[in-house]
Design a protein around this motif. Sequence first.
Motif, PDB file in Angstrom:
ATOM      1  N   LEU A  42       0.887  -0.990  -0.460  1.00 47.65           N
ATOM      2  CA  LEU A  42       0.097   0.739  -0.061  1.00 47.65           C
ATOM      3  C   LEU A  42       0.718   1.332   0.070  1.00 47.65           C
ATOM      4  N   LEU A  43       2.137   1.027   0.845  1.00 50.37           N
ATOM      5  CA  LEU A  43       2.986   2.545   0.905  1.00 50.37           C
ATOM      6  C   LEU A  43       3.929   2.329  -0.542  1.00 50.37           C
ATOM      7  N   VAL A  44       3.930   1.305  -1.298  1.00 45.49           N
ATOM      8  CA  VAL A  44       4.835   1.698  -2.962  1.00 45.49           C
ATOM      9  C   VAL A  44       3.536   1.990  -3.827  1.00 45.49           C
ATOM     10  N   ARG A  45       2.781   1.436  -3.483  1.00 47.25           N
ATOM     11  CA  ARG A  45       1.562   2.596  -4.707  1.00 47.25           C
ATOM     12  C   ARG A  45       1.352   3.588  -3.832  1.00 47.25           C
ATOM     13  N   ARG A  46       0.726   4.129  -3.462  1.00 54.35           N
ATOM     14  CA  ARG A  46       0.837   5.379  -2.946  1.00 54.35           C
ATOM     15  C   ARG A  46       2.300   6.095  -2.762  1.00 54.35           C
ATOM     16  N   GLY A  47       3.344   5.661  -2.889  1.00 49.17           N
ATOM     17  CA  GLY A  47       4.675   6.343  -3.110  1.00 49.17           C
ATOM     18  C   GLY A  47       4.771   7.253  -1.865  1.00 49.17           C
ATOM     19  N   ASP A  48       4.686   6.771  -1.441  1.00 52.77           N
ATOM     20  CA  ASP A  48       4.709   7.495   0.157  1.00 52.77           C
ATOM     21  C   ASP A  48       5.856   6.693   1.440  1.00 52.77           C
ATOM     22  N   VAL A  49       7.215   7.728   0.286  1.00 56.58           N
ATOM     23  CA  VAL A  49       8.152   7.236   0.628  1.00 56.58           C
ATOM     24  C   VAL A  49       8.618   7.298   2.493  1.00 56.58           C
ATOM     25  N   GLU A  50       8.262   8.463   2.850  1.00 56.66           N
ATOM     26  CA  GLU A  50       8.080   8.890   4.062  1.00 56.66           C
ATOM     27  C   GLU A  50       7.793   7.699   5.273  1.00 56.66           C
ATOM     28  N   GLY A  51       6.777   7.457   4.402  1.00 55.23           N
ATOM     29  CA  GLY A  51       5.960   6.155   5.522  1.00 55.23           C
ATOM     30  C   GLY A  51       6.810   5.354   5.678  1.00 55.23           C
ATOM     31  N   ILE A  52       7.354   4.678   4.409  1.00 54.12           N
ATOM     32  CA  ILE A  52       8.007   3.532   4.197  1.00 54.12           C
ATOM     33  C   ILE A  52       9.020   3.507   5.419  1.00 54.12           C
ATOM     34  N   GLN A  53       9.580   4.987   5.566  1.00 54.81           N
ATOM     35  CA  GLN A  53      10.963   5.469   5.994  1.00 54.81           C
ATOM     36  C   GLN A  53      10.665   5.114   8.100  1.00 54.81           C
ATOM     37  N   VAL A  54       8.916   5.584   8.502  1.00 56.19           N
ATOM     38  CA  VAL A  54       8.872   5.295   9.119  1.00 56.19           C
ATOM     39  C   VAL A  54       9.015   3.820  10.262  1.00 56.19           C
ATOM     40  N   LYS A  55       7.594   2.927   8.923  1.00 58.77           N
ATOM     41  CA  LYS A  55       7.918   1.181   8.899  1.00 58.77           C
ATOM     42  C   LYS A  55       9.267   1.562   9.342  1.00 58.77           C
ATOM     43  N   VAL A  56      10.013   1.086   8.784  1.00 56.12           N
ATOM     44  CA  VAL A  56      11.429   0.762   8.571  1.00 56.12           C
ATOM     45  C   VAL A  56      12.045   1.102   9.281  1.00 56.12           C
ATOM     46  N   GLY A  57      12.011   2.307   9.973  1.00 54.00           N
ATOM     47  CA  GLY A  57      12.381   3.089  11.031  1.00 54.00           C
ATOM     48  C   GLY A  57      12.432   2.145  12.208  1.00 54.00           C
ATOM     49  N   GLU A  58      10.933   2.083  12.172  1.00 52.51           N
ATOM     50  CA  GLU A  58      10.677   1.595  14.049  1.00 52.51           C
ATOM     51  C   GLU A  58      11.237   0.098  13.659  1.00 52.51           C
ATOM     52  N   CYS A  59      11.329  -0.781  12.942  1.00 44.99           N
ATOM     53  CA  CYS A  59      12.556  -2.248  13.155  1.00 44.99           C
ATOM     54  C   CYS A  59      13.673  -1.390  12.758  1.00 44.99           C
ATOM     55  N   VAL A  60      13.886  -1.447  12.800  1.00 45.38           N
ATOM     56  CA  VAL A  60      15.667  -0.907  12.895  1.00 45.38           C
ATOM     57  C   VAL A  60      15.788  -0.593  14.309  1.00 45.38           C
ATOM     58  N   GLY A  61      14.761  -0.142  14.777  1.00 49.78           N
ATOM     59  CA  GLY A  61      14.662   1.080  15.979  1.00 49.78           C
ATOM     60  C   GLY A  61      14.791  -0.505  17.250  1.00 49.78           C
ATOM     61  N   LEU A  62      14.134  -1.472  17.007  1.00 54.25           N
ATOM     62  CA  LEU A  62      14.174  -2.237  17.450  1.00 54.25           C
ATOM     63  C   LEU A  62      15.320  -3.474  17.676  1.00 54.25           C
TER      64      LEU A  62
END
Length: 109
Positions: A42-62
């Motif tokens: 969904l994020l990719v289809r929307r072109g939501d770079v910021e949303g992708i960065q937030v999601k990946v950032g959450e995981c990387v933070g853990l």
Amino acid sequence: MELLLETVALFCLKLAYETEGSSPILRDDPIMSDYEREVFGLLVRRGDVEGIQVKVGECVGLALKAIGGVDKPLGRELGRLASELAGIQTMEQLHGPLIALKDYLKDIL
């Protein structure tokens, strides 16, 4: 792209939550519900770079927390790779940093 994002999330969550002797975390594990392929799709289809960065950032933070933070040798490199991803501005620029992040996470698993 969605599979790559899901793989990065999976590897991060494995670092954060998987313990020796326990069942491995798999893609269909409930812990992956916010990071599954459809969510990233969904994020990719929307072109939501910021949303992708937030999601990946959450995981990387853990994952960073699990390996001792950016002050530890493994954490410094993971932090550097995460910073590269955070600086991306377009969807086209995401692929390279995501591959580097995935490969590094795979190596330290």
